[in-house]
Design a protein around this motif. Structure first.
Motif, PDB file in Angstrom:
ATOM      1  N   LEU A 163       0.828  -1.213   0.000  1.00 49.52           N
ATOM      2  CA  LEU A 163       0.000   0.000   0.000  1.00 49.52           C
ATOM      3  C   LEU A 163       0.860   1.260   0.000  1.00 49.52           C
ATOM      4  O   LEU A 163       0.552   2.226  -0.699  1.00 49.52           O
ATOM      5  N   GLY A 164       1.945   1.233   0.775  1.00 50.82           N
ATOM      6  CA  GLY A 164       2.866   2.367   0.791  1.00 50.82           C
ATOM      7  C   GLY A 164       3.534   2.559  -0.557  1.00 50.82           C
ATOM      8  O   GLY A 164       3.704   3.700  -1.021  1.00 50.82           O
ATOM      9  N   ILE A 165       3.905   1.463  -1.193  1.00 48.61           N
ATOM     10  CA  ILE A 165       4.538   1.531  -2.515  1.00 48.61           C
ATOM     11  C   ILE A 165       3.535   2.053  -3.551  1.00 48.61           C
ATOM     12  O   ILE A 165       3.888   2.879  -4.401  1.00 48.61           O
ATOM     13  N   GLU A 166       2.299   1.597  -3.479  1.00 49.71           N
ATOM     14  CA  GLU A 166       1.273   2.098  -4.397  1.00 49.71           C
ATOM     15  C   GLU A 166       1.140   3.615  -4.277  1.00 49.71           C
ATOM     16  O   GLU A 166       1.112   4.331  -5.291  1.00 49.71           O
ATOM     17  N   GLN A 167       1.093   4.102  -3.054  1.00 47.59           N
ATOM     18  CA  GLN A 167       0.973   5.545  -2.824  1.00 47.59           C
ATOM     19  C   GLN A 167       2.235   6.289  -3.282  1.00 47.59           C
ATOM     20  O   GLN A 167       2.149   7.386  -3.834  1.00 47.59           O
ATOM     21  N   GLU A 168       3.397   5.684  -3.055  1.00 50.28           N
ATOM     22  CA  GLU A 168       4.658   6.304  -3.496  1.00 50.28           C
ATOM     23  C   GLU A 168       4.716   6.386  -5.023  1.00 50.28           C
ATOM     24  O   GLU A 168       5.176   7.384  -5.586  1.00 50.28           O
ATOM     25  N   PHE A 169       4.245   5.354  -5.696  1.00 50.03           N
ATOM     26  CA  PHE A 169       4.189   5.342  -7.159  1.00 50.03           C
ATOM     27  C   PHE A 169       3.288   6.479  -7.650  1.00 50.03           C
ATOM     28  O   PHE A 169       3.671   7.250  -8.534  1.00 50.03           O
ATOM     29  N   LEU A 170       2.107   6.589  -7.056  1.00 47.69           N
ATOM     30  CA  LEU A 170       1.173   7.648  -7.456  1.00 47.69           C
ATOM     31  C   LEU A 170       1.731   9.032  -7.137  1.00 47.69           C
ATOM     32  O   LEU A 170       1.543   9.973  -7.912  1.00 47.69           O
ATOM     33  N   ALA A 171       2.434   9.164  -6.018  1.00 49.17           N
ATOM     34  CA  ALA A 171       3.033  10.456  -5.651  1.00 49.17           C
ATOM     35  C   ALA A 171       4.135  10.839  -6.643  1.00 49.17           C
ATOM     36  O   ALA A 171       4.246  12.012  -7.030  1.00 49.17           O
ATOM     37  N   ALA A 172       4.937   9.866  -7.063  1.00 51.74           N
ATOM     38  CA  ALA A 172       5.981  10.143  -8.061  1.00 51.74           C
ATOM     39  C   ALA A 172       5.335  10.595  -9.367  1.00 51.74           C
ATOM     40  O   ALA A 172       5.786  11.565  -9.990  1.00 51.74           O
ATOM     41  N   TYR A 173       4.286   9.900  -9.766  1.00 47.69           N
ATOM     42  CA  TYR A 173       3.569  10.292 -10.980  1.00 47.69           C
ATOM     43  C   TYR A 173       3.016  11.707 -10.841  1.00 47.69           C
ATOM     44  O   TYR A 173       3.187  12.543 -11.731  1.00 47.69           O
ATOM     45  N   GLN A 174       2.374  11.980  -9.714  1.00 44.86           N
ATOM     46  CA  GLN A 174       1.776  13.295  -9.501  1.00 44.86           C
ATOM     47  C   GLN A 174       2.839  14.396  -9.499  1.00 44.86           C
ATOM     48  O   GLN A 174       2.621  15.483 -10.027  1.00 44.86           O
ATOM     49  N   GLU A 175       3.989  14.104  -8.910  1.00 45.70           N
ATOM     50  CA  GLU A 175       5.090  15.073  -8.913  1.00 45.70           C
ATOM     51  C   GLU A 175       5.498  15.405 -10.346  1.00 45.70           C
ATOM     52  O   GLU A 175       5.686  16.570 -10.692  1.00 45.70           O
ATOM     53  N   LEU A 176       5.598  14.387 -11.180  1.00 45.62           N
ATOM     54  CA  LEU A 176       5.946  14.619 -12.583  1.00 45.62           C
ATOM     55  C   LEU A 176       4.832  15.370 -13.311  1.00 45.62           C
ATOM     56  O   LEU A 176       5.111  16.245 -14.134  1.00 45.62           O
ATOM     57  N   VAL A 177       3.574  15.038 -13.021  1.00 50.36           N
ATOM     58  CA  VAL A 177       2.444  15.757 -13.620  1.00 50.36           C
ATOM     59  C   VAL A 177       2.548  17.240 -13.294  1.00 50.36           C
ATOM     60  O   VAL A 177       2.411  18.094 -14.167  1.00 50.36           O
ATOM     61  N   ASN A 178       2.809  17.527 -12.028  1.00 52.24           N
ATOM     62  CA  ASN A 178       2.911  18.924 -11.600  1.00 52.24           C
ATOM     63  C   ASN A 178       4.069  19.641 -12.279  1.00 52.24           C
ATOM     64  O   ASN A 178       3.953  20.809 -12.660  1.00 52.24           O
ATOM     65  N   GLU A 179       5.185  18.945 -12.432  1.00 55.14           N
ATOM     66  CA  GLU A 179       6.370  19.551 -13.064  1.00 55.14           C
ATOM     67  C   GLU A 179       6.196  19.723 -14.564  1.00 55.14           C
ATOM     68  O   GLU A 179       6.608  20.721 -15.133  1.00 55.14           O
ATOM     69  N   MET A 180       5.589  18.727 -15.201  1.00 49.39           N
ATOM     70  CA  MET A 180       5.458  18.753 -16.660  1.00 49.39           C
ATOM     71  C   MET A 180       4.221  19.522 -17.100  1.00 49.39           C
ATOM     72  O   MET A 180       4.198  20.066 -18.198  1.00 49.39           O
TER      73      MET A 180
END
Length: 185
Positions: A163-180
Motif C-alpha cells: 500500500l505504501g509503494i502504491e501511494q509512493e508510485f502515485l506520488a511520483a507520478y503526480q510530482e511529474l504531472v505537476n512539473e510537466m
C-alpha cells in the motif's frame, strides 16, 4: 467469454486491443505494487512498482529529462494488464513480445510519451538494466553483470508494504504531472 480483464478501478480492459482512454494510472500503481520482481524468487517481497520507483529516482538522480523519468516509472506498466513472463520463456513466445510492445506503446501514448526518441529509450533501458543488476545482487546474492553498472544514487531494496509503494508510485507520478504540466491523471 470476452477477452477483457476487470481492472482495480472496474474498467473492462481489452489487453489485446487496448483503448488508450481505458488506461488508468491508479490501476497501474495498484497492480504493479502487488506484483513481484524475478517471478517471486527474491529473499523477500519486492514489487514491480518498487522497481519502477527506483528506476524513476535513478533517472532523476542522473539528471535525465522528466520524460525519461516518467518513462522509467512506466516502463513496466504493460505488466499491470498482461502480467510478466520470465526472460527465458518470453524469448520463446514472440507473440507475447508483440502484445507487450503494442500495449506499452498505447500506455506511453496515453501519458504523452508516444514519441520517445531512441536516445530517451536507451536511457530508460540503461536505468532498468542497472537496477536489475543491483536488485539481483541485493535480493538474490547474484550479480547480473561481471562489471557493476553505473548508478547515481544508493537504492533501498528493503521489503515495503504494497500500500505504501502504491501511494509512493502515485506520488511520483503526480510530482511529474505537476512539473510537466500537461499529463493526464
Amino acid at each position: 467469454m470476452s477477452d477483457y480483464i476487470l481492472t482495480y478501478s472496474k474498467i473492462k480492459f481489452f489487453p489485446l486491443e487496448p483503448v488508450k482512454e481505458d488506461i488508468n494510472i491508479k490501476d497501474i500503481a495498484h497492480s504493479l505494487s502487488l506484483m513481484t520482481r524475478a517471478n517471486g524468487h527474491c529473499k523477500h517481497f519486492y514489487s514491480v512498482a518498487q522497481h519502477s520507483i527506483q528506476c524513476y529516482q535513478e533517472a532523476k538522480s542522473r539528471g535525465y529529462s522528466q520524460r525519461v523519468q516518467l518513462g522509467c516509472l512506466l516502463h513496466d506498466a504493460s505488466e499491470s494488464y498482461i502480467s510478466d513472463l520470465t526472460r527465458p520463456v518470453k524469448r520463446n513466445l514472440p507473440e507475447y513480445f508483440a502484445i507487450e510492445e503494442k500495449l506499452q506503446k498505447v500506455i506511453y501514448d496515453r501519458f504523452g510519451l508516444g514519441d520517445l526518441s531512441d536516445k530517451e529509450r536507451k536511457q530508460i533501458e540503461e536505468v532498468d538494466d542497472s537496477l536489475l543488476h543491483y536488485e539481483f545482487e541485493e535480493l538474490m546474492n547474484y550479480p547480473i553483470f561481471d562489471q557493476p553498472p553505473y548508478i547515481a544514487m544508493d537504492h533501498d531494496f528493503s521489503q515495503k508494504d504494497f500500500l505504501g509503494i502504491e501511494q509512493e508510485f502515485l506520488a511520483a507520478y503526480q510530482e511529474l504531472v505537476n512539473e510537466m504540466g500537461d499529463l493526464v491523471f
